[in-house]
Design an enzyme around this catalytic site. Structure first.
Site, PDB file in Angstrom:
ATOM      1  N   HIS A  65       0.488  -1.522   0.134  1.00 14.57           N
ATOM      2  CA  HIS A  65      -0.131  -0.384   0.163  1.00 14.57           C
ATOM      3  C   HIS A  65       1.000   1.178  -0.177  1.00 14.57           C
ATOM      4  O   HIS A  65       0.598   2.329  -0.520  1.00 14.57           O
ATOM      5  CB  HIS A  65      -1.411  -0.068   0.769  1.00 14.57           C
ATOM      6  CG  HIS A  65      -0.730   0.104   2.811  1.00 14.57           C
ATOM      7  ND1 HIS A  65      -0.510  -0.811   3.202  1.00 14.57           N
ATOM      8  CD2 HIS A  65      -0.360   1.155   3.040  1.00 14.57           C
ATOM      9  CE1 HIS A  65      -0.524  -0.173   4.429  1.00 14.57           C
ATOM     10  NE2 HIS A  65       0.031   1.587   4.046  1.00 14.57           N
ATOM     11  N   GLY A 111       2.481   6.141   8.966  1.00 12.26           N
ATOM     12  CA  GLY A 111       3.948   6.793   8.779  1.00 12.26           C
ATOM     13  C   GLY A 111       4.776   5.261   8.773  1.00 12.26           C
ATOM     14  O   GLY A 111       5.882   5.171   8.372  1.00 12.26           O
ATOM     15  N   ASP A 138       0.426  -7.112   1.590  1.00 13.31           N
ATOM     16  CA  ASP A 138       1.009  -6.113   1.522  1.00 13.31           C
ATOM     17  C   ASP A 138       2.243  -6.580   1.829  1.00 13.31           C
ATOM     18  O   ASP A 138       2.914  -5.447   2.895  1.00 13.31           O
ATOM     19  CB  ASP A 138      -0.097  -5.513   2.779  1.00 13.31           C
ATOM     20  CG  ASP A 138      -0.062  -3.822   2.769  1.00 13.31           C
ATOM     21  OD1 ASP A 138       0.704  -3.339   1.596  1.00 13.31           O
ATOM     22  OD2 ASP A 138       0.068  -3.335   3.534  1.00 13.31           O
ATOM     23  N   SER A 160       4.180   2.223   8.600  1.00 13.42           N
ATOM     24  CA  SER A 160       3.806   1.001   6.877  1.00 13.42           C
ATOM     25  C   SER A 160       4.994   0.908   6.248  1.00 13.42           C
ATOM     26  O   SER A 160       5.912   1.681   5.923  1.00 13.42           O
ATOM     27  CB  SER A 160       3.215   1.649   6.240  1.00 13.42           C
ATOM     28  OG  SER A 160       1.205   1.853   6.423  1.00 13.42           O
ATOM     29  N   GLY A 161       5.021  -0.215   5.774  1.00 12.77           N
ATOM     30  CA  GLY A 161       6.368  -1.011   5.371  1.00 12.77           C
ATOM     31  C   GLY A 161       7.506  -1.021   6.184  1.00 12.77           C
ATOM     32  O   GLY A 161       8.152  -1.673   5.603  1.00 12.77           O
TER      33      GLY A 161
END
Ligand SMILES: *[C@@H]1O[C@H](CO)[C@@H](O)[C@H](O)[C@H]1NC(C)=O
Ligand SMILES: *[C@@H]1O[C@H](CO)[C@@H](O)[C@H](O)[C@H]1NC(C)=O
Length: 280
Positions: free
Chosen positions: A93, A232, A138, A234-235
């Protein structure tokens, strides 16, 4: 009254007014932890504020998490993890709708806005089964244009074995820069929070009205709330005490809310996919 705290702008506006005017709740959808600062936070003072960064954590140096990188467009949007000298694992995402030439990676620094190196990306490999609706699969891989040299502030994280499982309650470390609430705050330091893994069935129950948890997901957090990853982050990486990348920060209902642990992409599930596309 139903106010979702962390959600993309349009939904936030809608749910805000639904909340105010006593309308029914919107059907909840998973709230991705990408950095999307809400303009509403600045214009509607009563609106709940985004926490904006690792919640309940503490400051760390990049040398404590040298696999951590920042994925940037004009500024930081997401985290990521070095898995080799030229490959980074992040969340799908975070790369959704983006092209490699628009993205940069900053690494080797505790501050996302300065120092270290700002590098170009050769290629994005987003998981072909990524589903934006329920945030399933994801996973995205990013290939750097030029491989880097490892040092104490840049190192690969160890990947789990295929289908490796982890124990409920096992402590994991989640790191990231989140997003700052303060437009005047120019220096943003890396932060980390420790959270225990949550039983899969229990997490699935908690998130039942959000469509539940798939096999590609793993949850971590305290059911009493208070500590979590947030927008923020994320990942970014979730690493266990053995130094294995267990999860990738993905989504959650709010941040650090009681009964809603953070949801991470389960890296062991994607082990073959990572190997196939990156050779790592
Ligand atoms: C970060 O590194 C500096 C220099 O080595 C050290 O003085 C400082 O205590 C470290 N900070 C943290 C939070 O570990
Ligand atoms: C994506 O997830 C939604 C919700 O679970 C599901 O209805 C839909 O069929 C999925 N889409 C694809 C392409 O699998």
């Amino acid at each position: 009254m139903c106010i979702l705290r962390h959600i993309f702008l349009i939904l936030q506006l809608t749910s805000y007014f639904y909340g105010i005017f006593g309308g029914v709740c919107l059907i909840p959808s998973p709230v991705k932890r990408q950095s999307t600062r809400s303009i509403l936070d600045h214009f509607i003072p009563m609106h709940p504020r985004l926490d904006g960064r690792i919640v309940g954590g503490h400051r760390i140096n990049i040398t404590d998490a040298p696999h951590q990188v920042s994925l940037q467009t004009s500024s930081h949007i997401c985290g990521g993890s070095l898995i080799s000298e030229e490959w980074i694992l992040t969340a799908a995402h975070c790369t959704y709708g983006k092209t490699a030439d628009r993205l940069r990676i900053r690494l080797g620094t505790s501050e996302f806005a300065r120092n270290g190196e700002l590098l170009r990306i050769q290629k994005i490999v987003q998981h072909e089964k990524f589903n934006f609706t329920n945030v399933d699969y994801d996973y995205s891989l990013l290939q750097l244009k030029h491989p880097i040299k490892f040092d104490e502030s840049k190192k690969a994280i160890k990947l789990p074995e295929k289908e490796e499982t982890f124990n409920d309650g096992e402590t994991c470390h989640v790191s990231g820069w989140g997003n700052t609430q303060n437009l005047l705050e120019s220096r943003e330091w890396l932060r980390e929070v420790e959270v225990p893994l949550v039983n899969q069935m229990l997490c699935n129950e908690k998130y039942e009205k959000y469509g539940g948890i798939t096999e590609r997901m793993i949850c971590a957090g305290f059911l009493e709330g208070g500590k979590d990853a947030c927008q923020g982050d994320s990942g970014g990486p979730m690493v266990n005490d053995a130094g294995v990348l267990v999860g990738v920060v993905s989504w959650g209902y709010g941040c650090a809310k009681p009964d809603y642990p953070g949801v991470y992409s389960r890296v062991s599930y994607a082990r073959d996919w990572i190997k196939e596309h990156s050779g790592v």
